[in-house]
Motif scaffolding. Structure first.
Motif, PDB file in Angstrom:
ATOM      1  N   MET A  46       0.831  -1.208   0.000  1.00  0.00           N
ATOM      2  CA  MET A  46       0.000   0.000   0.000  1.00  0.00           C
ATOM      3  C   MET A  46       0.865   1.257   0.000  1.00  0.00           C
ATOM      4  O   MET A  46       0.603   2.212  -0.736  1.00  0.00           O
ATOM      5  CB  MET A  46      -0.905   0.014   1.232  1.00  0.00           C
ATOM      6  CG  MET A  46      -2.064  -0.929   1.186  1.00  0.00           C
ATOM      7  SD  MET A  46      -3.086  -0.739   2.666  1.00  0.00           S
ATOM      8  CE  MET A  46      -4.413  -1.878   2.293  1.00  0.00           C
ATOM      9  N   ILE A  86       0.779   4.048  -2.895  1.00  0.00           N
ATOM     10  CA  ILE A  86       0.348   5.415  -2.593  1.00  0.00           C
ATOM     11  C   ILE A  86       1.507   6.397  -2.759  1.00  0.00           C
ATOM     12  O   ILE A  86       1.382   7.433  -3.417  1.00  0.00           O
ATOM     13  CB  ILE A  86      -0.212   5.494  -1.157  1.00  0.00           C
ATOM     14  CG1 ILE A  86      -1.460   4.621  -1.023  1.00  0.00           C
ATOM     15  CG2 ILE A  86      -0.543   6.950  -0.788  1.00  0.00           C
ATOM     16  CD1 ILE A  86      -1.944   4.454   0.404  1.00  0.00           C
ATOM     17  N   THR A 144       2.737   6.641  -6.562  1.00  0.00           N
ATOM     18  CA  THR A 144       1.802   7.412  -7.388  1.00  0.00           C
ATOM     19  C   THR A 144       1.871   8.897  -7.060  1.00  0.00           C
ATOM     20  O   THR A 144       1.878   9.759  -7.957  1.00  0.00           O
ATOM     21  CB  THR A 144       0.365   6.900  -7.176  1.00  0.00           C
ATOM     22  OG1 THR A 144       0.310   5.501  -7.488  1.00  0.00           O
ATOM     23  CG2 THR A 144      -0.615   7.650  -8.050  1.00  0.00           C
ATOM     24  N   THR A 145       1.934   9.201  -5.767  1.00  0.00           N
ATOM     25  CA  THR A 145       2.016  10.600  -5.342  1.00  0.00           C
ATOM     26  C   THR A 145       3.309  11.249  -5.828  1.00  0.00           C
ATOM     27  O   THR A 145       3.306  12.411  -6.274  1.00  0.00           O
ATOM     28  CB  THR A 145       1.931  10.692  -3.808  1.00  0.00           C
ATOM     29  OG1 THR A 145       0.741  10.042  -3.358  1.00  0.00           O
ATOM     30  CG2 THR A 145       1.911  12.134  -3.353  1.00  0.00           C
ATOM     31  N   LEU A 174       0.453   4.675   5.779  1.00  0.00           N
ATOM     32  CA  LEU A 174       0.393   6.104   5.474  1.00  0.00           C
ATOM     33  C   LEU A 174       1.684   6.856   5.809  1.00  0.00           C
ATOM     34  O   LEU A 174       2.181   7.616   4.972  1.00  0.00           O
ATOM     35  CB  LEU A 174      -0.811   6.728   6.184  1.00  0.00           C
ATOM     36  CG  LEU A 174      -2.178   6.393   5.565  1.00  0.00           C
ATOM     37  CD1 LEU A 174      -3.310   6.983   6.397  1.00  0.00           C
ATOM     38  CD2 LEU A 174      -2.263   6.895   4.130  1.00  0.00           C
ATOM     39  N   ALA A 185       4.247   5.813   3.266  1.00  0.00           N
ATOM     40  CA  ALA A 185       3.909   6.349   1.941  1.00  0.00           C
ATOM     41  C   ALA A 185       4.359   7.798   1.813  1.00  0.00           C
ATOM     42  O   ALA A 185       4.835   8.218   0.748  1.00  0.00           O
ATOM     43  CB  ALA A 185       2.406   6.235   1.704  1.00  0.00           C
TER      44      ALA A 185
END
Length: 335
Positions: A109, A113, A116-117, A211, A214
């Motif tokens: 994940m 994330i 891509t960011t 998170l 990421a």
């Protein structure tokens, strides 16, 4: 060159594990609290206490206890759990797959994330979009994983109850598992009902762990991409008519990803360590949750086994990342 590098890292790994074994063994024994006193009822006699201390080898000096334990570890015997009365190695390996599956899903994940960011930020460099991504990454990174977990529980477990907030799998389901790798085995057995149930239990703790990582990946990879995008071969790709997205994906990403690869490997070890609090928060049946129970119960053999297994995971992951980086980097590969 690669063989020499591997041997040096292997020796370093063994020294690190030995150091960790000494530190954890000494620290948990000088810490306040007597595990034997916690096992016996208040009216236990001194003879009962002495017999139990002798049974677990706690009547010997710390040095004697360490070498007895170390000798057992070298033969695959990590001792017997004081609180659970079971073999430590069996207990650890029974819970380890759950933690590895959770950490792996969280890592995937985080890569998806963060990657891509980062690509979006590099694609929109110098614009308000990049500034917004930087602000969002900084804010995400400033919130620890356990706080993300609490917010996810309140949002998707209480206010909008979409996902399960505790456990690893629904107990009412038929569980035909042979191994403890439930997610992998359910997928291989084509039991997608179990796969979905496992993912529903795993999603929130995985997101809470993913998170912060990421955000780190997004910041580093975006910066690396921006540096690579100014190089000559990337400019040449633009001259050939490639779009900016094609330039990033086909030309820049493979070189910009090397520093991020090292970071991901190092951060993955911290992510595994972070599962301790997150697993407790979600009552997830992994090794981290058991580690907290072991500390509360002053279960010395179990604490030692868990910490040593965590340390082994850390050094093995770092070794794998170091070797992979050496293979992908031509300067290190050809020495």
């Amino acid at each position: 060159m690669l063989l020499q590098r591997f041997l040096v890292r292997l020796v370093t790994m063994l020294v690190t594990l030995f150091g960790v074994a000494i530190v954890v063994f000494v620290v948990i024994r000088v810490a306040p609290g007597d595990p034997i006193a916690m096992m016996l009822p208040p009216g236990a006699s001194n003879d009962d206490i002495a017999r139990l201390r002798a049974l677990y080898g706690l009547d010997k000096s710390i040095v004697q206890q360490f070498f007895i334990w170390l000798g057992g570890v070298l033969h695959g015997d990590f001792g017997t759990s004081i609180s659970l009365r079971q073999d430590v190695l069996g207990l650890v390996f029974n819970r380890l797959p759950a933690t590895l599956e959770l950490a792996t899903v969280a890592l995937l994940m985080a890569i998806a994330i963060g990657g891509t960011t980062a690509i979006l930020g590099a694609r929109s460099r110098g614009t308000a979009v990049e500034a917004g991504i930087d602000i969002a990454s900084g804010a995400t990174l400033s919130i620890p994983d356990f706080l993300w977990g609490l917010m996810l529980i309140l949002l998707f477990g209480v206010l909008v109850p979409v996902f399960d907030i505790s456990g690893r799998v629904s107990p009412q389901l038929d569980l035909p598992f042979v191994t403890q790798f439930y997610l992998v085995e359910s997928f291989l057995r084509l039991r997608f009902d179990l796969t979905w149930d496992l993912l529903k239990h795993m999603l929130m703790p995985a997101v809470a762990l993913a998170l912060p990582l990421a955000a780190i990946i997004a910041q580093l990879l975006k910066q690396s991409l921006k540096e690579v995008l100014d190089l000559d071969y990337v400019v040449l790709a633009r001259v050939k008519g490639f779009s900016e997205t094609q330039v990033i994906l086909r030309e820049a990403l493979k070189n910009a990803a090397l520093p991020t690869l090292t970071l991901v490997g190092v951060q993955f070890t911290f992510l595994i360590g972070g599962t301790v609090i997150v697993e407790r928060l979600f009552s997830y049946e992994g090794l981290g949750n058991m580690a907290i129970d072991a500390v509360i119960n002053r279960d010395l053999p179990l604490i030692q086994g868990i910490v040593l297994v965590f340390a082994l995971l850390f050094v093995l992951i770092n070794l794998a990342v170091d070797m992979m980086y050496a293979l992908l980097n031509p300067r290190l590969r050809h020495g």
